[in-house]
Design an enzyme around this catalytic site. Structure first.
Site, mmCIF file in Angstrom:
data_model
loop_
_atom_site.group_PDB
_atom_site.id
_atom_site.type_symbol
_atom_site.label_atom_id
_atom_site.label_comp_id
_atom_site.label_asym_id
_atom_site.label_seq_id
_atom_site.Cartn_x
_atom_site.Cartn_y
_atom_site.Cartn_z
ATOM 1 N N ALA A 1 0.850 -1.184 0.000
ATOM 2 C CA ALA A 1 0.000 0.000 0.000
ATOM 3 C C ALA A 1 0.889 1.238 0.000
ATOM 4 C CB ALA A 1 -0.901 -0.016 1.231
ATOM 5 N N GLY B 1 -0.388 -5.035 0.784
ATOM 6 C CA GLY B 1 -1.572 -4.815 -0.041
ATOM 7 C C GLY B 1 -1.451 -5.431 -1.410
ATOM 8 N N GLU C 1 -2.480 -8.983 -0.909
ATOM 9 C CA GLU C 1 -3.925 -8.995 -0.640
ATOM 10 C C GLU C 1 -4.720 -8.779 -1.928
ATOM 11 O OE1 GLU C 1 -4.656 -7.544 3.846
ATOM 12 O OE2 GLU C 1 -3.573 -6.091 2.617
ATOM 13 N N GLU D 1 3.257 -6.298 7.147
ATOM 14 C CA GLU D 1 2.697 -5.166 7.889
ATOM 15 C C GLU D 1 3.101 -5.149 9.357
ATOM 16 O OE1 GLU D 1 -0.165 -5.753 4.423
ATOM 17 O OE2 GLU D 1 1.067 -7.001 5.733
#
Length: 689
Positions: free
Chosen positions: A63, A102, A105, A125
């Site tokens: 992200a 991310g 994901e 993370e």
């Protein structure tokens, strides 16, 4: 679609490509056109399958963490993943480089994942004090099983494409062109005609879970967390994936994420993430770097051997020099033994061990350093000895070679002045064991050339180190502050504390160990030797050393170590020695609490950091945090001493320092002007740092 997302066709297979250099982060300007492209392709009857790929050197590597803590702009990642799961045609993530956070994901939203041989996949993370917030804790266990997912998420360590394939995370690994293979794979899935349920509906692996075994593993991981909240939240989120319906587990993951992202620990860890990148930036970044093809190391002892291994691990040929053949062979044998241990542990292959050993060239002749582009001296910590070494080196090193000293304390300007080329001299302060520890203090002498500094900073990253540029003073940043932290240690003992009480205050704070246990581990004779060289004394420590109590290596130090054990046990003899010395000095002993221990050790640590900033020894307060988090074990959940000062309250630190200064008169408690300004402004930058 946009500059960041494009759509092309290969017959009926649509290829959606993300292009957001350098790491294809999922910023809002990527998410919006990506959502629009996927929506259009979902509804386009002429499209039979979708391949999600990335341009550049990597798949989505995470992200955009600069957006954390800010209002969320829609569509967010979770909405894109949910959209992918509504598409009733095969979707394939084509992964090269890294699929992290991310990025992974996003790939978990696809029906299938394919990768090239070099790809790595992970959910890191936790290293930012967070858990995966886009469904990773709920979807990953459905593919790889709860136990494997727990290990991946709590460690944050990426796995290889082959390991991902074996675990069930990746469906195919290609040696050929990845996009070609992904398009063919997607076409085969269309032709196959079998159902392809989204990851959210795959519950077979979860049904296999032994919950009691899972809980035991989670409890073991919790013990290792040392006060960090994120690993515990990660374990809870994965457990929710086992015990709750999908949507409930997903909602619980979101709540845990929001709690963590708003907390001090994640703020601290994100601070360190950016601080490491800032520390690597130095003035003169546009200067031409010098070419480093071969590295020379002078000294094959513990430190020299570790430094040599660090460069060999980075692929650099190394000339290792010693004064005599026996010492050289002893050093080379230790290097070989260390690599053999890594092979036995499974962290290194036998082939890699042989490759690394093949990079070493041993020598006892300084002339063999003539072809080295960088030479690092790692000999005894004595100025006269180092000057002799640099004199010999000055005579044989080629023009333009960088000459570095691994000194922990000594004046690099004085060392540089002993050569005819001070512009090529700097400090490279590695931390022991040098092949393991990440921190590298790069010491900028008065006359160090900008290109030499820039070359070494870049080189440090190439060998996996975290570089921080510091100025010249006794102990530089880390050891100078360490000295300030330890100044009150013996006073605390004489006034009533025990080594165990002091160490417990530190471990409760989050340190891996306290100062007395650390002293025993390093060897008390090292500090003793340094004190004698500087004409200093330590009432209790000098007595212990005079008795031959050097710590773990002698079985006795501040603690007793029974039968070769590394576990410290309280020693009645040390307790009696402390009482006797206190009586001899007329010191009345009293109860000392953990708060006082922290005030008299960690507050001076911050205070010395403020002085270092004021003197320009460190460029940024965050550089000091990087030094202490990577080299000295400062708890990452507190962000380093200078960040922690803000959490603790700088005004409180100033007030308590003033209290102890009035009581003792000792200079370490006199608040630095910059610390006072920080207390007023709330910013080290505002304070002038």
């Amino acid at each position: 679609m946009s500059n960041f997302v494009s759509v092309t066709r290969d017959n009926s297979v649509a290829v959606v490509a993300i292009d957001n250099p350098p790491v294809n982060a999922l910023s809002f300007h990527v998410r919006q056109p990506l959502f629009e492209a996927l929506t259009a392709l979902r509804d386009d009857a002429s499209v039979t399958a979708i391949v999600l790929a990335c341009a550049g050197r990597t798949f989505v590597a995470g992200a955009d963490i600069t957006e954390f803590g800010k209002p969320v702009q829609q569509p967010e990642l979770r909405a894109i993943v949910a959209l992918l799961e509504t598409i009733a045609k095969p979707t394939v993530a084509a992964i090269h480089g890294t699929a992290l956070g991310g990025g992974l994901e996003l790939a978990l939203g696809c029906h299938f994942r394919v990768a090239d041989q070099a790809a790595r996949l992970g959910l890191p993370e936790v290293k930012l004090g967070l858990l995966p917030g886009g469904g990773g804790t709920v979807r990953l266990p459905r593919l790889v099983g709860a136990a494997k997912a727990l290990g991946m998420i709590v460690s944050g360590t990426p796995i290889s494409a082959d390991e991902a394939k074996a675990a069930g995370l990746v469906d195919a690994v290609f040696e050929e062109d990845l996009l070609t293979g992904a398009i063919r794979f997607a076409s085969e899935m269309v032709a196959d005609g079998r159902p392809f349920p989204p990851v959210r509906d795959r519950n077979e692996r979860l049904a296999e879970t032994d919950l009691s075994a899972f809980d035991a593993k989670a409890a073991e991981l919790a013990r290792k967390a040392r006060g960090l909240e994120a690993p515990l939240a990660c374990a809870q989120a994965v457990r929710n994936a086992i015990t709750l319906p999908f949507d409930e587990a997903l909602a619980a993951e979101r709540q845990l994420f929001l709690k963590l992202v708003a907390g001090d620990q994640s703020r601290a860890q994100r601070h360190l993430f950016f601080a490491e990148r800032e520390a690597a930036k130095i003035q003169g970044k546009d200067v031409t770097r010098r070419k480093i093809a071969r590295v020379g190391i002078i000294g094959a002892g513990t430190m020299g051997g570790g430094i040599a291994m660090a460069f060999a691990n980075g692929g650099f040929p190394v000339t290792l020099l010693e004064t005599g053949e026996e010492a050289l062979q002893r050093g080379l044998a230790m290097i070989e033994k260390n690599y053999a241990v890594s092979v036995g542990r499974g962290s290194l292959t036998e082939e890699a061990r042989q490759q690394r050993l093949g990079l070493f060239k041993g020598s006892t002749d300084y002339a063999d350093l003539a072809d080295c582009d960088l030479v690092i001296e790692a000999v005894f910590e004595d100025m006269a000895v180092k000057k002799v070494v640099f004199g010999k080196l000055d005579a044989v090193a080629r023009p333009g070679a960088i000459l570095a000293t691994n000194t922990s304390y000594l004046d690099v300007d004085e060392i540089a002045a002993s050569t005819s080329r001070p512009q090529d001299v700097l400090g490279m302060h590695f931390f022991s064991p040098a092949n393991v520890m990440k921190l590298l203090e790069i010491v900028r002498a008065d006359r160090t050339a900008p290109d030499a500094l820039a070359t070494v900073a870049e080189l440090a990253r190439r060998i996996g180190k975290v570089p921080v540029v510091v100025g010249v003073c006794h102990g530089f940043v880390g050891n100078r502050m360490l000295s300030a932290r330890g100044t009150e240690n013996e006073a605390l003992l004489l006034e009533g504390a025990t080594p165990g009480q002091v160490d417990k205050a530190f471990t409760d704070f989050g340190w891996p160990m306290g100062p007395f246990q650390m002293g025993d581990l390093a060897g008390l004779d090292i500090g003793w030797r340094n004190r004698k060289a500087r004409g200093q004394t330590a009432v209790i420590a000098d007595t212990l050393c005079g008795q031959g109590r050097f710590g773990q290596k002698t079985g006795r130090g501040w603690y007793r170590y029974e039968s070769g054990s590394r576990e410290p046990a309280p020693d009645p003899e040390v307790k009696e020695l402390i009482r006797a010395k206190a009586a001899e000095l007329g010191i009345a002993r009293r109860e000392i609490g953990a708060d006082e221990i922290i005030e008299r050790t960690l507050y001076p640590l911050v205070n010395e950091g403020a002085r270092i900033l004021e003197e320009g020894i460190a460029v940024r307060a965050s550089d000091i945090d990087v030094v202490w988090a990577n080299g000295y074990g400062f708890p990452i959940g507190k962000g380093g001493p200078m960040f922690w000062a803000g959490l603790e309250g700088a005004a409180k630190i100033v007030e308590r320092l003033e209290h102890w200064h009035r009581l003792t008169g000792r200079v370490i408690f006199e608040p630095a002007p910059m610390l006072r300004r920080f207390a007023e402004t709330g910013s080290w930058e505002g304070a002038g740092g």
